[in-house]
Scaffold this motif. Structure first.
Motif, PDB file in Angstrom:
ATOM      1  N   ALA A  63      23.558  11.080  -8.992  1.00  0.00           N
ATOM      2  CA  ALA A  63      22.444  10.262  -9.476  1.00  0.00           C
ATOM      3  C   ALA A  63      21.390  11.153 -10.131  1.00  0.00           C
ATOM      4  CB  ALA A  63      21.829   9.499  -8.314  1.00  0.00           C
ATOM      5  N   ASP A  64      20.875  10.726 -11.293  1.00  0.00           N
ATOM      6  CA  ASP A  64      19.811  11.494 -11.937  1.00  0.00           C
ATOM      7  C   ASP A  64      18.453  11.074 -11.376  1.00  0.00           C
ATOM      8  OD1 ASP A  64      19.078   9.093 -13.173  1.00  0.00           O
ATOM      9  OD2 ASP A  64      20.167   9.558 -15.012  1.00  0.00           O
ATOM     10  N   GLU A  65      17.407  11.767 -11.823  1.00  0.00           N
ATOM     11  CA  GLU A  65      16.067  11.537 -11.283  1.00  0.00           C
ATOM     12  C   GLU A  65      15.577  10.110 -11.534  1.00  0.00           C
ATOM     13  OE1 GLU A  65      12.562  13.014  -9.288  1.00  0.00           O
ATOM     14  OE2 GLU A  65      14.619  13.734  -9.500  1.00  0.00           O
ATOM     15  N   THR A  66      15.840   9.596 -12.723  1.00  0.00           N
ATOM     16  CA  THR A  66      15.383   8.238 -13.052  1.00  0.00           C
ATOM     17  C   THR A  66      16.051   7.209 -12.140  1.00  0.00           C
ATOM     18  OG1 THR A  66      15.008   8.834 -15.362  1.00  0.00           O
ATOM     19  CG2 THR A  66      15.237   6.499 -14.860  1.00  0.00           C
ATOM     20  N   ALA A  67      17.344   7.353 -11.930  1.00  0.00           N
ATOM     21  CA  ALA A  67      18.065   6.425 -11.068  1.00  0.00           C
ATOM     22  C   ALA A  67      17.549   6.505  -9.633  1.00  0.00           C
ATOM     23  CB  ALA A  67      19.561   6.724 -11.110  1.00  0.00           C
ATOM     24  N   CYS A  68      17.251   7.719  -9.181  1.00  0.00           N
ATOM     25  CA  CYS A  68      16.733   7.881  -7.824  1.00  0.00           C
ATOM     26  C   CYS A  68      15.370   7.208  -7.657  1.00  0.00           C
ATOM     27  CB  CYS A  68      16.635   9.365  -7.475  1.00  0.00           C
ATOM     28  SG  CYS A  68      18.216  10.176  -7.169  1.00  0.00           S
ATOM     29  N   GLN A  69      14.494   7.379  -8.627  1.00  0.00           N
ATOM     30  CA  GLN A  69      13.167   6.766  -8.540  1.00  0.00           C
ATOM     31  C   GLN A  69      13.266   5.240  -8.570  1.00  0.00           C
ATOM     32  OE1 GLN A  69      10.812   8.503 -11.679  1.00  0.00           O
ATOM     33  NE2 GLN A  69      10.472  10.404 -10.551  1.00  0.00           N
ATOM     34  N   ARG A  70      14.153   4.716  -9.395  1.00  0.00           N
ATOM     35  CA  ARG A  70      14.326   3.266  -9.464  1.00  0.00           C
ATOM     36  C   ARG A  70      14.871   2.738  -8.125  1.00  0.00           C
ATOM     37  NH1 ARG A  70      16.742   3.194 -13.919  1.00  0.00           N
ATOM     38  NH2 ARG A  70      18.884   3.330 -13.147  1.00  0.00           N
ATOM     39  N   TYR A  71      15.829   3.451  -7.566  1.00  0.00           N
ATOM     40  CA  TYR A  71      16.412   3.029  -6.290  1.00  0.00           C
ATOM     41  C   TYR A  71      15.363   3.079  -5.182  1.00  0.00           C
ATOM     42  CZ  TYR A  71      19.871   2.689  -2.545  1.00  0.00           C
ATOM     43  OH  TYR A  71      20.589   2.283  -1.450  1.00  0.00           O
ATOM     44  N   HIS A  75      14.003   0.022  -2.680  1.00  0.00           N
ATOM     45  CA  HIS A  75      14.399   0.089  -1.271  1.00  0.00           C
ATOM     46  C   HIS A  75      13.405   0.913  -0.453  1.00  0.00           C
ATOM     47  CE1 HIS A  75      18.136  -0.515  -3.612  1.00  0.00           C
ATOM     48  NE2 HIS A  75      18.474  -1.303  -2.623  1.00  0.00           N
ATOM     49  N   MET A  76      12.142   0.772  -0.720  1.00  0.00           N
ATOM     50  CA  MET A  76      11.132   1.601  -0.062  1.00  0.00           C
ATOM     51  C   MET A  76      11.140   1.469   1.454  1.00  0.00           C
ATOM     52  SD  MET A  76       7.921   1.246  -2.735  1.00  0.00           S
ATOM     53  CE  MET A  76       6.875   2.318  -1.758  1.00  0.00           C
ATOM     54  N   GLN A  77      11.507   0.278   1.955  1.00  0.00           N
ATOM     55  CA  GLN A  77      11.486   0.068   3.402  1.00  0.00           C
ATOM     56  C   GLN A  77      12.481   0.960   4.148  1.00  0.00           C
ATOM     57  OE1 GLN A  77       9.236  -1.728   5.020  1.00  0.00           O
ATOM     58  NE2 GLN A  77       8.307  -2.168   3.032  1.00  0.00           N
ATOM     59  N   ARG A  78      13.443   1.495   3.422  1.00  0.00           N
ATOM     60  CA  ARG A  78      14.410   2.381   4.062  1.00  0.00           C
ATOM     61  C   ARG A  78      13.813   3.739   4.413  1.00  0.00           C
ATOM     62  NH1 ARG A  78      20.134   1.922   0.764  1.00  0.00           N
ATOM     63  NH2 ARG A  78      20.433  -0.333   0.951  1.00  0.00           N
ATOM     64  N   TYR A  79      12.760   4.097   3.687  1.00  0.00           N
ATOM     65  CA  TYR A  79      12.269   5.468   3.776  1.00  0.00           C
ATOM     66  C   TYR A  79      10.947   5.512   4.538  1.00  0.00           C
ATOM     67  CZ  TYR A  79      15.956   5.574   0.412  1.00  0.00           C
ATOM     68  OH  TYR A  79      17.169   5.411  -0.186  1.00  0.00           O
ATOM     69  N   GLN A  80      11.090   5.426   5.832  1.00  0.00           N
ATOM     70  CA  GLN A  80       9.939   5.378   6.712  1.00  0.00           C
ATOM     71  C   GLN A  80      10.029   6.477   7.759  1.00  0.00           C
ATOM     72  OE1 GLN A  80       8.835   1.439   8.209  1.00  0.00           O
ATOM     73  NE2 GLN A  80      10.442   0.560   6.957  1.00  0.00           N
ATOM     74  N   THR A  81       8.880   6.841   8.332  1.00  0.00           N
ATOM     75  CA  THR A  81       8.829   7.762   9.446  1.00  0.00           C
ATOM     76  C   THR A  81       8.205   7.051  10.640  1.00  0.00           C
ATOM     77  OG1 THR A  81       8.038   9.914  10.219  1.00  0.00           O
ATOM     78  CG2 THR A  81       6.557   8.674   8.785  1.00  0.00           C
ATOM     79  N   GLY A  82       8.657   7.415  11.821  1.00  0.00           N
ATOM     80  CA  GLY A  82       8.129   6.794  13.032  1.00  0.00           C
ATOM     81  C   GLY A  82       8.823   5.512  13.419  1.00  0.00           C
ATOM     82  N   LEU A 189       7.416   6.782   3.454  1.00  0.00           N
ATOM     83  CA  LEU A 189       7.214   8.144   2.968  1.00  0.00           C
ATOM     84  C   LEU A 189       7.189   8.180   1.434  1.00  0.00           C
ATOM     85  CD1 LEU A 189       9.731   9.873   5.363  1.00  0.00           C
ATOM     86  CD2 LEU A 189       7.235  10.115   5.438  1.00  0.00           C
ATOM     87  N   PRO A 190       6.431   9.100   0.845  1.00  0.00           N
ATOM     88  CA  PRO A 190       6.415   9.240  -0.624  1.00  0.00           C
ATOM     89  C   PRO A 190       7.792   9.667  -1.135  1.00  0.00           C
ATOM     90  CG  PRO A 190       4.588  10.430   0.393  1.00  0.00           C
ATOM     91  CD  PRO A 190       5.510  10.026   1.500  1.00  0.00           C
ATOM     92  N   PHE A 191       8.074   9.320  -2.384  1.00  0.00           N
ATOM     93  CA  PHE A 191       9.363   9.646  -2.987  1.00  0.00           C
ATOM     94  C   PHE A 191       9.667  11.142  -2.909  1.00  0.00           C
ATOM     95  CE2 PHE A 191      11.695  11.126  -6.748  1.00  0.00           C
ATOM     96  CZ  PHE A 191      12.900  10.462  -6.567  1.00  0.00           C
ATOM     97  N   GLU A 192       8.655  11.984  -3.145  1.00  0.00           N
ATOM     98  CA  GLU A 192       8.879  13.430  -3.167  1.00  0.00           C
ATOM     99  C   GLU A 192       9.406  13.948  -1.833  1.00  0.00           C
ATOM    100  OE1 GLU A 192       6.143  11.880  -4.095  1.00  0.00           O
ATOM    101  OE2 GLU A 192       6.322  12.101  -6.276  1.00  0.00           O
ATOM    102  N   HIS A 193       9.098  13.238  -0.746  1.00  0.00           N
ATOM    103  CA  HIS A 193       9.527  13.680   0.582  1.00  0.00           C
ATOM    104  C   HIS A 193      10.952  13.242   0.906  1.00  0.00           C
ATOM    105  CE1 HIS A 193       5.119  14.120   2.204  1.00  0.00           C
ATOM    106  NE2 HIS A 193       5.346  14.775   1.085  1.00  0.00           N
ATOM    107  N   VAL A 194      11.453  12.281   0.168  1.00  0.00           N
ATOM    108  CA  VAL A 194      12.765  11.707   0.531  1.00  0.00           C
ATOM    109  C   VAL A 194      13.746  11.768  -0.644  1.00  0.00           C
ATOM    110  CG1 VAL A 194      11.861  10.197   2.338  1.00  0.00           C
ATOM    111  CG2 VAL A 194      11.922   9.379  -0.028  1.00  0.00           C
ATOM    112  N   ARG A 195      13.472  12.596  -1.651  1.00  0.00           N
ATOM    113  CA  ARG A 195      14.319  12.664  -2.845  1.00  0.00           C
ATOM    114  C   ARG A 195      15.788  12.890  -2.493  1.00  0.00           C
ATOM    115  NH1 ARG A 195      17.678  13.132  -6.035  1.00  0.00           N
ATOM    116  NH2 ARG A 195      17.590  13.734  -8.229  1.00  0.00           N
TER     117      ARG A 195
END
Length: 238
Positions: A63-71, A75-82, A189-195
């Protein structure tokens, strides 16, 4: 009705569905054609050869960077802490030389049973699970990310589903039937933390699509009797 793939009769009684039996035979025949498997091989060798077929013949793009950011945005709810998940499982362990297809078939059959009779989960865990948690009815307690193998983590935290998960979870340990009893949300979590996690999630989804397409191509080139295959049929890897 008799099931056959390219003139080879397929015994489907040990499989949850005739489609799964037919897919397994398609992949077995492909391995034989490629010279990676003897036509009279034992189940363990068949499973290893099928793994090789799918590993070497199915290409999954990165996956390229653009595809990762779109994904990530979708699906932001997947990338949580705690976040925490309370779950139970039943493990069908894979041991060296075990007939992988047969182990999976047993797990699929029990999963189908539990979808109709969920109250049997604890009983089946105590009688069939190859994990010490079986003595506790399969209870794993509260789980958090990074406390388990990646495949198990993805299935637990990659969805908002509660209750019995619709599919088996495959890990290095075997096939798991999983029920989620409770979810405690965390902080996104911000995108940069979960790339890297986003890229891996995208790769897994691309792999599933590629495997399904590969099976469709094989089915389109085969002579099938007594069974129909479509895009909903997943290849029986492992």
């Amino acid at each position: 009705m008799t099931i056959a793939v390219n003139g080879v009769a397929v015994a489907d009684q040990d499989w949850p569905t005739p489609q799964m039996a037919a897919v397994h035979e398609l992949l077995r025949q492909r391995a034989v054609m490629l010279g990676w498997l003897d036509d009279r091989a034992e189940p363990a060798a068949i499973g290893e050869a099928i793994e090789r077929v799918l590993t070497e013949e199915v290409r999954v793009p990165d996956a390229d960077e653009t595809a990762c950011q779109r994904y990530y945005a979708q699906h932001m709810q997947r990338y949580q802490t705690g976040e925490l998940v309370a779950a139970r499982h039943i493990l069908f362990q894979i041991t060296p030389g075990a007939p992988l297809a047969a182990v999976r078939a047993m797990a699929e059959a029990m999963l189908a049973e539990l979808h109709t009779q969920p109250a049997l989960f604890a009983e089946r865990a105590r009688s069939h699970s190859n994990c010490p948690s079986g003595e506790l009815g399969g209870q794993l307690g509260q789980l958090q990310r990074s406390a388990m193998v990646p495949e198990f983590e993805q299935m637990l935290f990659g969805t908002a589903v509660t209750g019995l998960l619709p599919q088996l979870v495959k890990t290095r340990f075997g096939f798991h039937i999983v029920a989620v009893d409770q979810r405690v949300p965390g902080e996104i979590l911000p995108f940069e933390h979960v790339r890297e996690r986003v890229a891996e999630d995208l790769r897994r989804e691309a792999e599933a699509r590629a495997l399904s397409q590969y099976v469709r191509v094989l089915a389109g080139q085969a002579q099938l009797q007594g069974v129909e295959l479509d895009g909903a049929v997943s290849p029986l890897v492992q």
